[in-house]
Write a protein that holds these residues in place. Sequence first.
Motif, PDB file in Angstrom:
ATOM      1  N   TYR A  27       0.848  -1.110  -0.129  1.00 41.91           N
ATOM      2  CA  TYR A  27      -0.076   0.017  -0.121  1.00 41.91           C
ATOM      3  C   TYR A  27       0.889   1.400   0.180  1.00 41.91           C
ATOM      4  O   TYR A  27       0.405   2.205  -0.645  1.00 41.91           O
ATOM      5  N   LEU A  28       2.001   1.174   0.847  1.00 41.45           N
ATOM      6  CA  LEU A  28       2.898   2.525   0.947  1.00 41.45           C
ATOM      7  C   LEU A  28       3.422   2.602  -0.386  1.00 41.45           C
ATOM      8  O   LEU A  28       3.666   3.655  -1.048  1.00 41.45           O
ATOM      9  N   SER A  29       4.004   1.391  -1.183  1.00 42.73           N
ATOM     10  CA  SER A  29       4.784   1.514  -2.306  1.00 42.73           C
ATOM     11  C   SER A  29       3.605   2.117  -3.400  1.00 42.73           C
ATOM     12  O   SER A  29       4.111   3.205  -4.344  1.00 42.73           O
ATOM     13  N   VAL A  30       2.540   1.929  -3.441  1.00 45.41           N
ATOM     14  CA  VAL A  30       1.582   2.394  -4.483  1.00 45.41           C
ATOM     15  C   VAL A  30       1.127   3.884  -4.145  1.00 45.41           C
ATOM     16  O   VAL A  30       0.932   4.699  -4.950  1.00 45.41           O
ATOM     17  N   LEU A  31       1.118   4.163  -2.694  1.00 44.52           N
ATOM     18  CA  LEU A  31       0.845   5.839  -2.478  1.00 44.52           C
ATOM     19  C   LEU A  31       1.937   6.635  -2.970  1.00 44.52           C
ATOM     20  O   LEU A  31       1.667   7.599  -3.517  1.00 44.52           O
ATOM     21  N   GLU A  32       3.195   6.025  -3.131  1.00 46.02           N
ATOM     22  CA  GLU A  32       4.309   6.751  -3.566  1.00 46.02           C
ATOM     23  C   GLU A  32       4.214   6.997  -5.123  1.00 46.02           C
ATOM     24  O   GLU A  32       4.510   7.930  -5.758  1.00 46.02           O
ATOM     25  N   SER A  33       3.708   5.810  -5.813  1.00 48.48           N
ATOM     26  CA  SER A  33       3.732   5.728  -7.117  1.00 48.48           C
ATOM     27  C   SER A  33       2.628   6.669  -7.953  1.00 48.48           C
ATOM     28  O   SER A  33       2.694   7.001  -9.103  1.00 48.48           O
TER      29      SER A  33
END
Length: 268
Positions: free
Chosen positions: A88-94
Motif C-alpha cells: 500500500y505504501l509503495s502504491v501511495l508513492e507511485s
Amino acid sequence: MTGFNISLVEEGLTAYGVERQGAPPWSETRRFWVDAVLQGMARLEDSGPDPMQMERFDRNLEQARGSSAVQPASNQLRRDTIHAIGNYLSVLESVGGDRRRQIAVVRDLLEDMSTHLPWAAGSNELHDILDQTERMLPRMTAAIAPIRFTRVLLGWETGPCESCYASGAVTTPEQVMDSKLYRAISRRYPEVTDWPAVCVVYHGGGRDTPIGVGNAAEFDLEIMNRAGDHLLDLPGIRWMSGPYEFYCEPAPEQTMEGAEPSDPHMVM
C-alpha cells in the motif's frame, strides 16, 4: 486495480487492535489509523469503503473485552498484514499527488506496532517498511511541497547548540526570540544571557523561483524536523536568502516566566 487483499488487512489490523486494547495511545487513535488505512486501500482500488468495516472492527474489540483470554494473531497473519501495508505504501508513492498524510498514518501505525513485541519480532518487514516511510515523507516534502522555511541554529560549536526548521522567513533576533526553540533552550540554560543565531531561508517544491510559495505548515515542519539536516540535501530544496547572523539578547526586564516546555520540533 492494485490487488490489495483488504479483507486480510482488516483481519490483521483487527487482531492487532484487540491485542493492544488498554495500551496507550488508546483505542480511538488506533481505530483512526485502521480506518484510514482500509479506506485508503479501498479508494486506490476504485471502490468505496465498506460501510460495515469499522462496525465489525468495533464489535470484535467489544467481544474481546468480555473474554477472559485473547487469541493473538498468527505469525503468518502478522507477516501478511505488514507485507500488504508495505505494498500500500509503495502504491501511495507511485500514484502521484500529495499523499503525505496517508503515508504519515502508515508511519504512526507501524511505529505503534514496533512497540509490541509479537508484531515487531521476526522477519516480518515491519522495521524496513517503517524506515521506508521515514525516507519517503521528507523526500516528498522537498519535491512537491511549495513551502518557505528557515533553518534556525542557536548556540556555539563548543557549547549548547540546537537547530530546527521554522515556518516562513525568520531573519531577525525578535523572530528567533519569539520561537519555541529559543524559549526552550534559554530555559534549559538560564545562565546564558545571549545566544548567537544563524538563519538561512529555503523553499521547497523543486521551484527555481519562490513565486507561489507559501509558509510551511505545522505538518510540513513535523516532517522536516524529524528529517533534520538531511532534508537540505534532498532534490527540490532551494536556497532563498541568508545566512543571517546575529545575537539574541533579551531586554533585562524580560524573564523566562511562562516559557513553554521543551519542544525542539515545533517553532514559531
